[in-house]
Design an enzyme around this catalytic site. Structure first.
Site, PDB file in Angstrom:
ATOM      1  N   ARG A   1       0.818  -1.214   0.000  1.00  0.00           N
ATOM      2  CA  ARG A   1       0.000   0.000   0.000  1.00  0.00           C
ATOM      3  C   ARG A   1       0.856   1.270   0.000  1.00  0.00           C
ATOM      4  O   ARG A   1       0.421   2.320  -0.434  1.00  0.00           O
ATOM      5  CB  ARG A   1      -0.940  -0.005   1.201  1.00  0.00           C
ATOM      6  CG  ARG A   1      -2.175  -0.840   0.892  1.00  0.00           C
ATOM      7  CD  ARG A   1      -3.131  -0.850   2.025  1.00  0.00           C
ATOM      8  NE  ARG A   1      -2.491  -1.344   3.242  1.00  0.00           N
ATOM      9  CZ  ARG A   1      -3.149  -1.668   4.331  1.00  0.00           C
ATOM     10  NH1 ARG A   1      -4.444  -1.540   4.387  1.00  0.00           N
ATOM     11  NH2 ARG A   1      -2.517  -2.120   5.392  1.00  0.00           N
TER      12      ARG A   1
ATOM     13  N   LYS B   1       3.255 -19.724   5.054  1.00  0.00           N
ATOM     14  CA  LYS B   1       2.614 -20.182   6.283  1.00  0.00           C
ATOM     15  C   LYS B   1       2.411 -18.987   7.214  1.00  0.00           C
ATOM     16  O   LYS B   1       3.134 -17.998   7.044  1.00  0.00           O
ATOM     17  CB  LYS B   1       3.446 -21.269   6.954  1.00  0.00           C
ATOM     18  CG  LYS B   1       4.732 -20.749   7.635  1.00  0.00           C
ATOM     19  CD  LYS B   1       5.247 -21.683   8.671  1.00  0.00           C
ATOM     20  CE  LYS B   1       4.900 -21.311  10.070  1.00  0.00           C
ATOM     21  NZ  LYS B   1       5.788 -20.344  10.715  1.00  0.00           N
TER      22      LYS B   1
ATOM     23  N   ASP C   1       6.674 -24.296   2.829  1.00  0.00           N
ATOM     24  CA  ASP C   1       7.197 -24.550   4.168  1.00  0.00           C
ATOM     25  C   ASP C   1       8.701 -24.447   3.969  1.00  0.00           C
ATOM     26  O   ASP C   1       9.314 -25.327   3.348  1.00  0.00           O
ATOM     27  CB  ASP C   1       6.817 -25.942   4.661  1.00  0.00           C
ATOM     28  CG  ASP C   1       7.346 -26.178   6.063  1.00  0.00           C
ATOM     29  OD1 ASP C   1       8.515 -25.830   6.325  1.00  0.00           O
ATOM     30  OD2 ASP C   1       6.612 -26.697   6.913  1.00  0.00           O
ATOM     31  N   HIS C   2       9.317 -23.377   4.456  1.00  0.00           N
ATOM     32  CA  HIS C   2      10.702 -23.129   4.028  1.00  0.00           C
ATOM     33  C   HIS C   2      11.666 -24.220   4.510  1.00  0.00           C
ATOM     34  O   HIS C   2      12.745 -24.368   3.961  1.00  0.00           O
ATOM     35  CB  HIS C   2      11.173 -21.724   4.432  1.00  0.00           C
ATOM     36  CG  HIS C   2      11.579 -21.574   5.859  1.00  0.00           C
ATOM     37  ND1 HIS C   2      10.700 -21.340   6.874  1.00  0.00           N
ATOM     38  CD2 HIS C   2      12.795 -21.622   6.462  1.00  0.00           C
ATOM     39  CE1 HIS C   2      11.350 -21.248   8.024  1.00  0.00           C
ATOM     40  NE2 HIS C   2      12.629 -21.414   7.801  1.00  0.00           N
TER      41      HIS C   2
ATOM     42  N   LYS D   1      15.498 -26.362   2.778  1.00  0.00           N
ATOM     43  CA  LYS D   1      16.830 -26.406   3.408  1.00  0.00           C
ATOM     44  C   LYS D   1      17.622 -27.585   2.836  1.00  0.00           C
ATOM     45  O   LYS D   1      17.086 -28.678   2.676  1.00  0.00           O
ATOM     46  CB  LYS D   1      16.694 -26.570   4.929  1.00  0.00           C
ATOM     47  CG  LYS D   1      16.213 -25.304   5.630  1.00  0.00           C
ATOM     48  CD  LYS D   1      16.197 -25.509   7.143  1.00  0.00           C
ATOM     49  CE  LYS D   1      15.494 -24.356   7.832  1.00  0.00           C
ATOM     50  NZ  LYS D   1      16.365 -23.314   8.304  1.00  0.00           N
TER      51      LYS D   1
ATOM     52  N   ASP E   1       3.035 -22.393  15.315  1.00  0.00           N
ATOM     53  CA  ASP E   1       4.128 -21.739  14.582  1.00  0.00           C
ATOM     54  C   ASP E   1       5.143 -22.747  14.034  1.00  0.00           C
ATOM     55  O   ASP E   1       5.674 -22.556  12.940  1.00  0.00           O
ATOM     56  CB  ASP E   1       4.835 -20.750  15.528  1.00  0.00           C
ATOM     57  CG  ASP E   1       5.900 -19.935  14.823  1.00  0.00           C
ATOM     58  OD1 ASP E   1       5.595 -19.390  13.740  1.00  0.00           O
ATOM     59  OD2 ASP E   1       7.031 -19.837  15.344  1.00  0.00           O
TER      60      ASP E   1
ATOM     61  N   HIS F   1       6.683 -27.101  10.167  1.00  0.00           N
ATOM     62  CA  HIS F   1       8.070 -27.570  10.028  1.00  0.00           C
ATOM     63  C   HIS F   1       8.309 -28.935  10.696  1.00  0.00           C
ATOM     64  O   HIS F   1       8.898 -29.820  10.106  1.00  0.00           O
ATOM     65  CB  HIS F   1       9.049 -26.561  10.634  1.00  0.00           C
ATOM     66  CG  HIS F   1       8.863 -25.162  10.147  1.00  0.00           C
ATOM     67  ND1 HIS F   1       8.512 -24.859   8.860  1.00  0.00           N
ATOM     68  CD2 HIS F   1       9.000 -23.963  10.780  1.00  0.00           C
ATOM     69  CE1 HIS F   1       8.436 -23.541   8.711  1.00  0.00           C
ATOM     70  NE2 HIS F   1       8.721 -22.972   9.864  1.00  0.00           N
TER      71      HIS F   1
HETATM   72  C1  BG6 Z   1       9.330 -19.669  11.140  1.00  0.00           C
HETATM   73  C2  BG6 Z   1       8.713 -19.396  12.459  1.00  0.00           C
HETATM   74  O1  BG6 Z   1       8.442 -20.338  10.290  1.00  0.00           O
HETATM   75  O2  BG6 Z   1      10.498 -20.464  11.327  1.00  0.00           O
HETATM   76  C3  BG6 Z   1       9.700 -18.702  13.388  1.00  0.00           C
HETATM   77  O3  BG6 Z   1       7.571 -18.569  12.279  1.00  0.00           O
HETATM   78  C4  BG6 Z   1      10.972 -19.521  13.489  1.00  0.00           C
HETATM   79  O4  BG6 Z   1       9.140 -18.490  14.668  1.00  0.00           O
HETATM   80  C5  BG6 Z   1      11.502 -19.864  12.114  1.00  0.00           C
HETATM   81  O5  BG6 Z   1      11.924 -18.747  14.207  1.00  0.00           O
HETATM   82  C6  BG6 Z   1      12.667 -20.830  12.202  1.00  0.00           C
HETATM   83  O6  BG6 Z   1      13.245 -20.953  10.929  1.00  0.00           O
HETATM   84  P1  BG6 Z   1      14.800 -21.245  10.769  1.00  0.00           P
HETATM   85  O7  BG6 Z   1      14.986 -21.360   9.304  1.00  0.00           O
HETATM   86  O8  BG6 Z   1      15.522 -20.072  11.383  1.00  0.00           O
HETATM   87  O9  BG6 Z   1      15.064 -22.508  11.517  1.00  0.00           O
END
Ligand code: BG6
Length: 489
Positions: free
Chosen positions: A50, A149, A178-179, A183, A236, A241
C-alpha cells in the site's frame, strides 16, 4: 563451483513487497540467484504494497535489504544490472479501487511465460487477493500463486483459505511454502534414506527404538510478539516444520521424486498419526513458556516481559510431544518432537536411536545401541555412532564414537538459503517441495485435537528459564520411558 539449471524468463509479483519477509528473504534470495546467473535479464520483479513508493524508492529499499543479507558476496556492479528488473506498484489489493490494469501493464502477458504471485501478506488476505486476481483476469495461463505459512489457525480456517484460493487457482497452480523443505539438509534426508542401501532395511520398528526431532532456537520473539502470542509454538513450528520433518523421516520410499509421489507418501504419514486428545495430552505433551534467564552471560527477559500487554499470556513458547504413527512400519515406535524459543543453543537435529544389540558380549554398562544424528542446523552434518574398542590394555572397553560427515569439511560451496531453491522451483513449476492442501489440512486436524485438549485442561504452561533446555517436565516425558533427549553434544 555451484551448479544450477537456468530458468526461463519470468515475472514475479510480491504482495507485501515492503514487508519483513520480502526484505529479509525474498529479495535477497532473488539477488543471490541473479549473482549465480540463474535469472534471465528479461525477467521482472514487481513489489506491491500500500505504501506510496515508486521504482526508485523501492529499489533503494531492496538494495539496502540485499546488501545487508548478502554480506561478503555483495556486488555493486551486478546490483546495478539486477535492479533494472525491479519495479513497484502501489496497490491496496483488497480495495475495489485497486489499479489492477497498472499491475498488468508491468507484466509480460504471454500464456507460456511463468507469472508468480507471491502472497507475503497476512493469511487473512489470501482469499481476497486471489479473488481480485481472478476478477482482473490474472489467474490464467502459466500463473501460480505462492502462499506463505501459516495457512490458517486451525482446520476450519485452513479449509476456508484452501477453498477460497482453489476457487480461483487450480491445485497445480498453488505453491504452499514450508521453508524447511528448501533447506539443504532437509533435502538430504531423502538422499540419505533412499540413496543408501544401508539404512532402509533397518528403518522400522524392528530396529529403531525411537526417533527424536528437535528444533531448538536461542532467539526470543524478535519483534513478532503480536503474531506469536496468537500463535504459539504448536501452530508456529509443529503444525508445519516439525510435522514435515517427521513425514520425511517416516514416509515410505516414493516411486519417484515427482510432485505428487513424495506428497502422497507424506499425507499417508500424517493420516496415520495417532490423535492425542483429552487425558492423553497430559501424558504425552508438555507446554512451556520461558521466564527470565541468561543468554551468553547476559540477563534476558522472560516471555511475558517481552510482551507489551497487561494480561498474563498463556501462550506456549516450547512444546514437547510424544507422537506415534499407527502403521506397519512404525507401530510402537515413539517420535518425540520438541521445539522452543530461548533455549540453551540453536540446534535442529533428527536422532534415530536404534535398538540395543539382542545380546551383550561385552559386559554390563556398555550401551550397545547405534544412533544416527542428522544435524539440520547449524554445523550441518550426519553422525553415525558406532561401538568401537577403546584402544589400550586393561580389558575390553567399548566406546560409542561417531563416524562424522560434516558438510563444512566436505563441501566448500555456499549453502543457498531455502527460499532460493523454493523460488526457482515455483518458477519451474515443480511442486514436490510444496504442500498439497490435504497435507496442510491433515496436519491441522492432528494439531486441533491437541489444542482442544489443552484448552479443556486449562493448565498454564510450565515455565523454563531462558537459556535452558526447556521445562523439567520435558525431561520427565523422556525419563518416564527410560530415555533422554539428545542435547546436540
Ligand atoms: C518460522 C517461524 O516459520 O520459522 C519462526 O515462524 C521460526 O518463529 C523460524 O523462528 C525458524 O526458521 P529457521 O529457518 O531459522 O530454523
Amino acid at each position: 563451483m555451484a551448479k544450477f539449471i537456468p530458468v526461463d524468463p519470468f515475472d514475479i509479483v510480491i504482495f507485501g513487497g515492503t514487508g519483513d519477509l520480502s526484505r529479509r528473504k525474498l529479495l535477497p534470495a532473488l539477488f543471490h540467484r541473479w549473482l549465480d546467473g540463474q535469472i534471465p535479464e528479461t525477467s521482472a520483479i514487481i513489489g506491491t504494497a500500500r505504501s506510496d513508493l515508486n521504482d526508485k524508492s523501492y529499489r533503494a529499499m531492496a538494495r539496502e535489504a540485499c546488501e545487508k543479507a548478502t554480506g561478503d558476496v555483495w556486488d555493486d556492479k551486478e546490483w546495478k544490472k539486477f535492479e533494472k528488473l525491479i519495479h513497484y506498484v502501489s496497490i491496496d489489493a483488497t480495495s475495489e479501487a485497486a489499479d489492477w490494469p497498472l499491475l498488468e501493464s508491468k507484466l509480460t502477458r504471454d500464456s507460456e511465460r511463468p507469472c508468480v504471485f507471491y502472497l507475503a501478506t497476512a493469511p487473512s488476505l489470501y482469499v481476497d487477493i486471489c479473488d481480485a486476481l481472478g476478477r482482473a483476469g490474472l489467474s490464467d495461463g502459466n500463473t501460480r500463486v505462492v502462499l506463505e505459512k501459516p495457512i490458517g489457525t486451525d482446520l476450519e480456517s485452513a479449509r476456508a483459505i484452501n477453498d477460497g484460493v482453489g476457487a480461483v487457482f487450480s491445485e497445480r497452480q498453488v505453491f504452499r511454502i514450508d521453508h524447511y523443505l528448501g533447506k539443504e539438509t532437509v533435502q538430504n534426508l531423502m538422499v540419505l534414506r533412499f540413496g543408501n542401501i544401508l539404512f532402509e532395511p533397518l528403518w522400522s520398528r524392528n530396529y529403531i527404538d525411537h526417533v527424536q526431532i528437535t528444533v531448538a532456537e536461542d532467539l526470543g520473539l524478535e519483534g513478532r510478539a503480536d503474531y506469536y502470542d496468537r500463535s504459539g509454538a504448536l501452530r508456529d513450528m509443529v503444525q508445519n516444520h516439525m510435522l514435515q520433518l517427521l513425514c520425511l523421516t517416516a514416509m515410505e520410499p516414493p516411486n519417484q521424486l515427482e510432485d505428487d509421489d513424495v506428497r502422497t507418501e507424506k499425507i499417508k504419514v500424517l493420516n496415520a498419526l495417532v490423535p492425542i486428545r483429552g487425558e492423553a495430552a497430559k501424558k504425552r505433551t508438555v507446554r512451556g513458556q520461558y521466564k527470565a534467564g541468561m543468554k551468553g552471560g547476559e540477563a534476558v527477559r522472560g516471555y511475558s516481559e517481552e510482551l507489551s500487554g497487561e494480561t498474563k499470556s498463556t501462550t506456549e513458547t516450547f512444546v514437547a510431544i510424544k507422537a506415534e504413527i499407527d502403521n506397519w512400519r512404525w507401530a510402537g515406535v515413539p517420535f518425540y518432537l520438541r521445539t522452543g524459543k530461548r533455549m540453551s543453543h540453536r540446534h535442529s537435529d533428527i536422532v534415530i536411536q536404534f535398538k540395543k544389540t539382542p545380546h551383550s558380549l561385552f559386559g554390563e554398562g556398555n550401551d550397545m545401541a547405534n544412533r544416527l544424528v542428522i544435524r539440520l542446523q547449524p554445523d550441518e552434518g550426519v553422525r553415525l555412532f558406532v561401538q568401537i574398542k577403546e584402544p589400550g590394555p586393561g580389558g575390553l572397553r567399548v566406546k560409542s564414537m561417531p563416524l562424522n560427515l560434516s558438510y563444512a569439511e566436505s563441501f566448500t560451496v555456499r549453502y543457498p538459503d531455502a527460499y532460493e531453491r523454493l523460488l526457482m522451483d515455483v518458477v519451474r513449476g515443480n511442486l514436490s517441495l510444496f504442500m498439497r492442501k490435504e497435507e496442510v489440512e491433515a496436519a491441522w486436524a492432528w494439531v486441533d485435537g491437541l489444542i482442544e485438549a489443552w484448552e479443556q485442561a486449562g493448565d498454564a504452561p510450565e515455565t523454563y528459564p531462558a537459556g535452558s533446555d526447556g521445562p523439567l517436565a520435558a525431561a520427565m516425558l523422556m525419563d518416564r520411558d527410560d530415555r533422554a533427549w539428545w542435547e546436540g553434544q
